[in-house]
Design a protein around this motif. Structure first.
Motif, PDB file in Angstrom:
ATOM      1  N   LEU A 344      27.186  -6.267  -3.448  1.00  0.00           N
ATOM      2  CA  LEU A 344      26.336  -5.073  -3.561  1.00  0.00           C
ATOM      3  C   LEU A 344      24.899  -5.581  -3.692  1.00  0.00           C
ATOM      4  CD1 LEU A 344      25.792  -2.037  -4.006  1.00  0.00           C
ATOM      5  CD2 LEU A 344      26.283  -2.375  -6.418  1.00  0.00           C
ATOM      6  N   HIS A 345      24.231  -5.689  -2.571  1.00  0.00           N
ATOM      7  CA  HIS A 345      22.961  -6.416  -2.565  1.00  0.00           C
ATOM      8  C   HIS A 345      21.720  -5.530  -2.684  1.00  0.00           C
ATOM      9  CE1 HIS A 345      22.687  -5.305   1.719  1.00  0.00           C
ATOM     10  NE2 HIS A 345      23.952  -5.708   1.815  1.00  0.00           N
ATOM     11  N   THR A 346      21.847  -4.216  -2.364  1.00  0.00           N
ATOM     12  CA  THR A 346      20.634  -3.392  -2.346  1.00  0.00           C
ATOM     13  C   THR A 346      20.909  -1.972  -2.821  1.00  0.00           C
ATOM     14  OG1 THR A 346      19.969  -4.642  -0.368  1.00  0.00           O
ATOM     15  CG2 THR A 346      18.670  -2.686  -0.898  1.00  0.00           C
ATOM     16  N   VAL A 347      19.984  -1.449  -3.624  1.00  0.00           N
ATOM     17  CA  VAL A 347      20.008  -0.039  -4.029  1.00  0.00           C
ATOM     18  C   VAL A 347      18.618   0.544  -3.760  1.00  0.00           C
ATOM     19  CG1 VAL A 347      20.280   1.607  -5.926  1.00  0.00           C
ATOM     20  CG2 VAL A 347      21.744  -0.436  -5.839  1.00  0.00           C
ATOM     21  N   LEU A 348      18.589   1.629  -3.003  1.00  0.00           N
ATOM     22  CA  LEU A 348      17.337   2.361  -2.766  1.00  0.00           C
ATOM     23  C   LEU A 348      17.385   3.645  -3.588  1.00  0.00           C
ATOM     24  CD1 LEU A 348      14.707   3.180  -1.210  1.00  0.00           C
ATOM     25  CD2 LEU A 348      16.190   4.022   0.622  1.00  0.00           C
ATOM     26  N   ARG A 349      16.482   3.754  -4.594  1.00  0.00           N
ATOM     27  CA  ARG A 349      16.427   4.984  -5.399  1.00  0.00           C
ATOM     28  C   ARG A 349      15.595   6.013  -4.635  1.00  0.00           C
ATOM     29  NH1 ARG A 349      18.020   4.612 -10.587  1.00  0.00           N
ATOM     30  NH2 ARG A 349      16.696   6.329 -11.245  1.00  0.00           N
ATOM     31  N   LEU A 350      16.241   7.102  -4.253  1.00  0.00           N
ATOM     32  CA  LEU A 350      15.569   8.087  -3.392  1.00  0.00           C
ATOM     33  C   LEU A 350      14.710   9.056  -4.198  1.00  0.00           C
ATOM     34  CD1 LEU A 350      18.513   8.914  -0.981  1.00  0.00           C
ATOM     35  CD2 LEU A 350      16.427   7.653  -0.405  1.00  0.00           C
ATOM     36  N   PRO A 351      13.622   9.530  -3.581  1.00  0.00           N
ATOM     37  CA  PRO A 351      12.787  10.538  -4.255  1.00  0.00           C
ATOM     38  C   PRO A 351      13.479  11.897  -4.255  1.00  0.00           C
ATOM     39  CG  PRO A 351      11.990  10.156  -2.031  1.00  0.00           C
ATOM     40  CD  PRO A 351      13.118   9.198  -2.239  1.00  0.00           C
ATOM     41  N   THR A 352      13.015  12.797  -5.096  1.00  0.00           N
ATOM     42  CA  THR A 352      13.547  14.166  -5.072  1.00  0.00           C
ATOM     43  C   THR A 352      12.802  14.953  -3.979  1.00  0.00           C
ATOM     44  OG1 THR A 352      11.946  14.791  -6.747  1.00  0.00           O
ATOM     45  CG2 THR A 352      14.144  14.162  -7.521  1.00  0.00           C
ATOM     46  N   ALA A 362      19.484  11.100  -5.763  1.00  0.00           N
ATOM     47  CA  ALA A 362      20.441  10.254  -5.039  1.00  0.00           C
ATOM     48  C   ALA A 362      19.880   8.861  -4.777  1.00  0.00           C
ATOM     49  CB  ALA A 362      20.822  10.929  -3.720  1.00  0.00           C
ATOM     50  N   ASN A 363      20.773   7.982  -4.326  1.00  0.00           N
ATOM     51  CA  ASN A 363      20.443   6.588  -4.037  1.00  0.00           C
ATOM     52  C   ASN A 363      21.185   6.181  -2.775  1.00  0.00           C
ATOM     53  OD1 ASN A 363      19.555   5.906  -7.084  1.00  0.00           O
ATOM     54  ND2 ASN A 363      21.454   7.084  -7.088  1.00  0.00           N
ATOM     55  N   VAL A 364      20.690   5.122  -2.148  1.00  0.00           N
ATOM     56  CA  VAL A 364      21.445   4.532  -1.044  1.00  0.00           C
ATOM     57  C   VAL A 364      21.936   3.169  -1.517  1.00  0.00           C
ATOM     58  CG1 VAL A 364      21.429   3.797   1.354  1.00  0.00           C
ATOM     59  CG2 VAL A 364      19.947   5.680   0.639  1.00  0.00           C
ATOM     60  N   LEU A 365      23.253   2.979  -1.427  1.00  0.00           N
ATOM     61  CA  LEU A 365      23.847   1.681  -1.769  1.00  0.00           C
ATOM     62  C   LEU A 365      24.175   0.932  -0.484  1.00  0.00           C
ATOM     63  CD1 LEU A 365      24.116   3.172  -4.497  1.00  0.00           C
ATOM     64  CD2 LEU A 365      26.373   2.133  -4.749  1.00  0.00           C
ATOM     65  N   ILE A 383      16.709  -3.773  -6.176  1.00  0.00           N
ATOM     66  CA  ILE A 383      16.500  -2.324  -6.319  1.00  0.00           C
ATOM     67  C   ILE A 383      15.084  -1.967  -5.879  1.00  0.00           C
ATOM     68  CG2 ILE A 383      16.456  -0.363  -7.932  1.00  0.00           C
ATOM     69  CD1 ILE A 383      18.539  -1.832  -9.621  1.00  0.00           C
ATOM     70  N   TYR A 384      14.998  -0.943  -5.021  1.00  0.00           N
ATOM     71  CA  TYR A 384      13.694  -0.430  -4.588  1.00  0.00           C
ATOM     72  C   TYR A 384      13.530   0.963  -5.196  1.00  0.00           C
ATOM     73  CZ  TYR A 384       9.697   0.517  -1.521  1.00  0.00           C
ATOM     74  OH  TYR A 384       8.435   0.799  -1.022  1.00  0.00           O
ATOM     75  N   ASP A 385      12.550   1.101  -6.105  1.00  0.00           N
ATOM     76  CA  ASP A 385      12.310   2.399  -6.749  1.00  0.00           C
ATOM     77  C   ASP A 385      11.368   3.231  -5.884  1.00  0.00           C
ATOM     78  OD1 ASP A 385      11.696   4.577  -8.254  1.00  0.00           O
ATOM     79  OD2 ASP A 385      11.106   3.486 -10.059  1.00  0.00           O
ATOM     80  N   PHE A 386      11.976   4.094  -5.079  1.00  0.00           N
ATOM     81  CA  PHE A 386      11.192   4.983  -4.206  1.00  0.00           C
ATOM     82  C   PHE A 386      11.140   6.397  -4.815  1.00  0.00           C
ATOM     83  CE2 PHE A 386      10.907   7.177   0.163  1.00  0.00           C
ATOM     84  CZ  PHE A 386       9.546   6.959   0.258  1.00  0.00           C
ATOM     85  N   ARG A 387      11.415   6.468  -6.128  1.00  0.00           N
ATOM     86  CA  ARG A 387      11.441   7.779  -6.779  1.00  0.00           C
ATOM     87  C   ARG A 387      10.258   7.998  -7.719  1.00  0.00           C
ATOM     88  NH1 ARG A 387      16.786   9.219  -9.866  1.00  0.00           N
ATOM     89  NH2 ARG A 387      17.557   8.889  -7.753  1.00  0.00           N
ATOM     90  N   LYS A 445      28.063  -0.194 -20.071  1.00  0.00           N
ATOM     91  CA  LYS A 445      28.865   0.421 -19.000  1.00  0.00           C
ATOM     92  C   LYS A 445      28.511  -0.116 -17.602  1.00  0.00           C
ATOM     93  CE  LYS A 445      29.267   4.766 -21.504  1.00  0.00           C
ATOM     94  NZ  LYS A 445      28.632   6.060 -21.664  1.00  0.00           N
ATOM     95  N   THR A 446      27.967  -1.330 -17.530  1.00  0.00           N
ATOM     96  CA  THR A 446      27.530  -1.896 -16.242  1.00  0.00           C
ATOM     97  C   THR A 446      26.629  -0.891 -15.513  1.00  0.00           C
ATOM     98  OG1 THR A 446      29.711  -2.949 -16.182  1.00  0.00           O
ATOM     99  CG2 THR A 446      28.363  -3.228 -14.251  1.00  0.00           C
ATOM    100  N   ASN A 447      25.674  -0.350 -16.259  1.00  0.00           N
ATOM    101  CA  ASN A 447      24.805   0.726 -15.754  1.00  0.00           C
ATOM    102  C   ASN A 447      23.850   0.199 -14.684  1.00  0.00           C
ATOM    103  OD1 ASN A 447      22.817   2.704 -15.449  1.00  0.00           O
ATOM    104  ND2 ASN A 447      22.980   3.376 -17.575  1.00  0.00           N
ATOM    105  N   LEU A 448      23.899   0.817 -13.515  1.00  0.00           N
ATOM    106  CA  LEU A 448      23.002   0.435 -12.409  1.00  0.00           C
ATOM    107  C   LEU A 448      21.814   1.389 -12.268  1.00  0.00           C
ATOM    108  CD1 LEU A 448      25.511  -0.621  -9.614  1.00  0.00           C
ATOM    109  CD2 LEU A 448      23.562  -1.981 -10.382  1.00  0.00           C
ATOM    110  N   ASP A 449      21.722   2.346 -13.160  1.00  0.00           N
ATOM    111  CA  ASP A 449      20.641   3.347 -13.114  1.00  0.00           C
ATOM    112  C   ASP A 449      19.391   2.714 -13.760  1.00  0.00           C
ATOM    113  OD1 ASP A 449      19.483   5.828 -12.629  1.00  0.00           O
ATOM    114  OD2 ASP A 449      19.989   6.568 -14.623  1.00  0.00           O
ATOM    115  N   ILE A 450      18.729   1.842 -13.005  1.00  0.00           N
ATOM    116  CA  ILE A 450      17.654   1.018 -13.561  1.00  0.00           C
ATOM    117  C   ILE A 450      16.300   1.451 -13.004  1.00  0.00           C
ATOM    118  CG2 ILE A 450      16.792  -1.364 -13.755  1.00  0.00           C
ATOM    119  CD1 ILE A 450      19.711  -2.297 -13.252  1.00  0.00           C
ATOM    120  N   PHE A 451      15.324   1.644 -13.888  1.00  0.00           N
ATOM    121  CA  PHE A 451      13.959   1.946 -13.431  1.00  0.00           C
ATOM    122  C   PHE A 451      12.959   1.301 -14.377  1.00  0.00           C
ATOM    123  CE2 PHE A 451      16.082   5.451 -15.551  1.00  0.00           C
ATOM    124  CZ  PHE A 451      15.256   5.742 -16.627  1.00  0.00           C
TER     125      PHE A 451
END
Length: 478
Positions: A344-352, A362-365, A383-387, A445-451
């Motif tokens: 699991l190499h990339t997470v894109l945090r999407l804007p609202t 939402a996010n793109v994994l 992780i790319y924070d686009f939000r 909880k191995t939380n991936l919700d990182i900002f």
């Protein structure tokens, strides 16, 4: 006439006329699908194509053009009923079809409008754009709920750009809606700037690349039409879009790529009538041996299902809501297993403000499947924070492809193993940052919700966003 915009507005102008008769955008688009299909089938049955197509003469395009008034209305109704019994793609497109245009004069005018254009002479690109333009307009009609099948096309294009699908590889979307991921992948692979395809590769792209599932009949119909207009598959061939609920079981097939945006809504449920005659809802739980966790959370089930669908070296990109990143219980189990069995190499945090359904965060994994191993395959997650501090609205400030170019550049599709963080101690608001496997599994909880980017709206009350954006964000946080 080759101006896409002019044809879209001409075709769409009838929608407003029909709305006065109570025919909504979705119903109009459905009728257009039937009529366009029949017109193009008619064109393909004549020179220079001379294709033998399974449409009885009694129910072909010319049978419609030659009639008016009540005779036209009754013939059209009969035609829809009879063609829905056909096999292959033909029957799939006409499944459960009904005439929603009750005024024969208006039906006659729409048939006349479609009859004037030579659709087969247009390039697949142009036909596809016309139909896509109609689908987008339909999705904008919030009341119809059609937007739930519509992922922003610029986001799909960016996901395809990153995953870089190659010729002669298979692509699956287990919740394909109107086919957005298929079309963007088709455009990418057939683009001469990306690949120069030989005859065999072109045939593979047309007939063997794509498959998927869509349980909503109207969305599946539009997907098949969309693909037909892009020259994917054969009009008289078997359908590559299954109407079966993809989560029910492991289909057995494995794919090189899975690209998807599973339906929003956290729980799968079914409605039934109890002994007292009252309707009740029951959470739908899928008991599958290939799943790591049994849950009624639809997105967690889709994530597990996607993992099953991948070949041992298959690659996936999927849009998922925030709860998949932080939810405990089954969520934690699924995340741990994804981190261990895939990279699991990339997470894109999407804007609202980019989806037609309000309130979606939402996010793109992006993850690559790997063969069995005793050591976890994920070494670091980028992780790319686009939000944070990014504001879009559907009408006034929609997201454009250019807005995603920085992410694509950071992702580095040419060689994703060569990447450079934009975050650092000196640049704490850099949006591109990596976290090691150890850092992630040590989180609760191995939380991936990182900002980490500082939210300017919390710090600067004099610099608040536009009222429309604020109103959207209030709705979205409820």
């Amino acid at each position: 006439m080759t101006n896409t915009g002019a044809i879209v507005s001409k075709v769409w102008s009838f929608a407003d006329v029909l709305r006065d008769d109570g025919v909504g955008y979705g119903d109009y688009l459905e009728q257009l699908t039937y009529l366009l299909f029949l017109k193009m089938a008619d064109e393909y049955s004549k020179p220079p194509y001379d294709r033998k197509l399974p449409i009885p003469e009694k129910y072909n395009w010319e049978s419609l053009v030659s009639k008016k008034g009540a005779e036209l209305e009754s013939h059209y109704t009969e035609l829809l009923r009879e063609l829905s019994k056909a096999s292959g793609i033909l029957g799939q497109i006409f499944t459960k079809s009904q005439n929603k245009i009750q005024d024969p004069a208006k039906l006659y005018r729409i048939i006349g409008m479609i009859d004037k254009e030579n659709w087969s002479m247009m390039g697949a690109d142009l036909k596809g754009k016309i139909y896509e333009g109609l689908l987008e307009k339909n999705a904008e009609d919030v009341k119809s709920g059609a937007g739930q099948y519509f992922t922003p096309r610029v986001l799909i294009m960016a996901m395809v750009e990153c995953i870089h699908p190659e010729p002669e590889k298979t692509i699956c979307d287990p919740a394909c809606g109107t086919g957005g991921f298929f079309l963007a992948s088709y455009d990418f692979i057939s683009n001469l700037e990306n690949y120069s395809l030989d005859k065999e590769q072109k045939e593979f792209l047309k007939d063997k690349t794509f498959s998927g599932n869509e349980i909503v009949a109207s969305a599946r119909r539009m997907c098949l039409m969309n693909m037909f207009l892009h020259n994917i598959g054969e009009i008289d061939g078997e359908s590559y879009i299954s109407s079966v609920d993809s989560l029910i079981s492991d289909p057995g097939d494995r794919y090189d790529y899975v690209l998807t945006n599973p339906p929003f809504g956290k729980k799968s449920s079914m409605t039934f009538t109890n002994e007292e005659g009252k309707q009740e809802k029951e959470d739908l739980v899928y008991n599958r041996q290939d799943f790591w966790a049994t849950t009624s959370n639809k997105q967690l089930n889709f994530l597990q299902h996607i993992h099953t669908l991948l070949k041992s070296d298959g690659r996936a990109t999927v849009v998922l809501p925030d709860n998949v990143l932080f939810e405990g219980g089954a969520g934690e189990t699924v995340r741990k297993n994804i981190l261990e069995t895939t990279d699991l190499h990339t997470v894109l945090r999407l804007p609202t403000g980019i989806f037609y359904k309000q309130g979606v965060k939402a996010n793109v994994l992006f993850f690559d499947n790997k063969p069995a191993s005793k050591d976890p395959w994920t070494k670091e997650v980028w992780i790319y924070d686009f939000r944070t501090n990014v504001h879009f609205t559907l009408k006034k400030n929609p997201m454009k492809f250019e807005d995603l170019k920085d992410f694509i550049s950071c992702y580095n599709p040419e060689n994703r193993h060569v990447r450079t963080e934009t975050w650092s101690e000196d640049n704490p608001n850099g949006r591109w940052r990596k976290f090691s496997y150890g850092e992630i599994v040590s989180r609760d909880k191995t939380n991936l919700d990182i900002f980490w980017v500082k939210d300017e709206s919390l710090a600067d009350l004099d610099n608040l966003p536009d009222p429309d954006i604020l109103a959207n964000e209030i709705i979205e946080s409820k």
